[in-house]
Design a protein around this motif. Structure first.
Motif, short mmCIF file in Angstrom:
data_model
loop_
_atom_site.label_atom_id
_atom_site.label_comp_id
_atom_site.label_asym_id
_atom_site.label_seq_id
_atom_site.Cartn_x
_atom_site.Cartn_y
_atom_site.Cartn_z
N TYR A 162 64.79 5.84 58.57
CA TYR A 162 64.06 5.58 57.32
C TYR A 162 63.43 6.83 56.72
N MET A 163 63.64 7.98 57.34
CA MET A 163 63.01 9.21 56.85
C MET A 163 63.44 9.52 55.42
N ALA A 164 64.71 9.31 55.09
CA ALA A 164 65.21 9.66 53.75
C ALA A 164 64.61 8.77 52.67
N GLU A 165 64.04 7.63 53.05
CA GLU A 165 63.48 6.71 52.06
C GLU A 165 62.08 7.13 51.60
N TYR A 166 61.48 8.09 52.29
CA TYR A 166 60.13 8.54 51.97
C TYR A 166 60.18 9.91 51.29
N SER A 167 59.41 10.05 50.22
CA SER A 167 59.22 11.38 49.64
C SER A 167 58.28 12.17 50.54
N LEU A 168 58.21 13.47 50.31
CA LEU A 168 57.30 14.31 51.08
C LEU A 168 55.87 13.82 50.95
#
Length: 315
Positions: free
Chosen positions: A115-121
């Motif tokens: 799910y890392m790619a689903e979060y912005s920085l």
């Protein structure tokens, strides 16, 4: 031979279970106990104590009383790596983390790699701050990035992990980073010994080229996620791999952050193979953190719990 493109982390993703119910633990479910001196030692943030980490992963906190009993019943005090689900508030976990910390050391996985790619920085930074602020009293070490070199995490995964590292360190919290072992580099040529699509994502190559120097020097634990069934059933030379990781991360303790399989016929063999490993070098702490602990070993009456408990002992 064809190369397997891992757009997700298939070793754990397909069999991952979710719970729709609240994980809040009632006083009836909880078996409160007075923390022992050993428990208090695990709460120290100055240093992660102990020669060996005997760890399991808790990816679903339903049936918490059975999870707690399984953890409490191990011959030595275990570490429970709790997976904090995507888009879930830390308040959802507060009582459960507090309860499990009375029977186990706690590693908090801030977000699974899937799910890392689903979060912005900015969203990831906010998540890290919220979790650390609310749960730091009962989390011994924070996994600030999971399978961080995986090709499915997006282009700015390292920026997110680096921001999380800074937030945790500024809060005085120990940190762990988990890498994904995907085979050898082989001069950038695909072979039966690797399962990356882009050779720049090969674990050691990626770590050397992308992890900032302050993290290379300052991470407390550097762990390896490895699922044999993901990568042509390769048999890595772990002594050589962990020696190379020690060169990259000279101050870190080293071990496994995830292992497991969905193949029932292989589960016992994999448990024995990894938890029974010799200490390959002085920095090696074990860890292991079997992903399917809830599914395979809870309640403790399950056969694999007894198999795992055979390895619940010091080096």
């Amino acid at each position: 031979m064809a190369v397997i493109l891992l757009l997700l982390s298939p070793g754990k993703g397909q069999a991952r279970t979710q719970t729709d119910s609240s994980p809040k633990v009632t006083s009836t479910d909880q078996q409160k106990c007075i923390p022992s001196i050993l428990t208090l030692l695990f709460k120290s943030k100055d240093k992660i104590e102990g020669e060996k980490v005997f760890g399991v992963t808790v990816d679903d906190i339903s049936n918490i009383s059975e999870i707690r009993d399984a953890l409490l019943s191990f011959t030595i005090r275990p570490y429970a790596r709790i997976v904090f689900d995507e888009y879930v508030s830390p308040s959802y976990y507060k009582e459960t983390v507090q309860d499990l910390h009375s029977v186990a050391g706690i590693m908090g996985e801030i977000l699974d790699s899937m799910y890392m790619a689903e979060y912005s920085l900015a969203e990831y930074e906010l998540r890290v701050r919220e979790y650390i602020d609310l749960l730091k009293e009962h989390v011994d070490i924070w996994e600030i990035g999971n399978e961080i070199n995986g090709e499915w995490l997006g282009d700015n995964a390292m920026a997110k992990a680096s921001a999380a590292y800074s937030i945790a360190k500024n809060a005085g919290e120990p940190t762990a980073l988990t890498l994904y072992y995907n085979g050898t580099y082989n001069n950038g040529e695909p072979s039966a010994e690797n399962c990356w699509e882009d050779s720049e994502h090969q674990m050691q190559v990626w770590a050397r080229n992308n992890i900032p120097e302050d993290m290379k020097q300052g991470l407390d634990w550097v762990l390896v996620s490895f699922y044999e069934n993901d990568c042509e059933n390769i048999s890595p030379d772990w002594e050589s791999i962990f020696s190379e990781l020690h060169e990259i991360f000279p101050s870190a303790k080293l071990g496994f952050g995830e292992i497991g399989t969905t193949v029932n016929a292989q589960k016992e063999n994999f448990v024995r193979k990894y938890y029974g490993m010799e200490r390959v070098r002085p920095q090696f702490i074990g860890g292991y953190f079997w992903w399917y602990f809830k599914q395979d070993m809870v309640p403790k009456s399950k056969t694999l719990w007894s198999v795992l408990n055979e390895y619940a002992k010091p080096w």
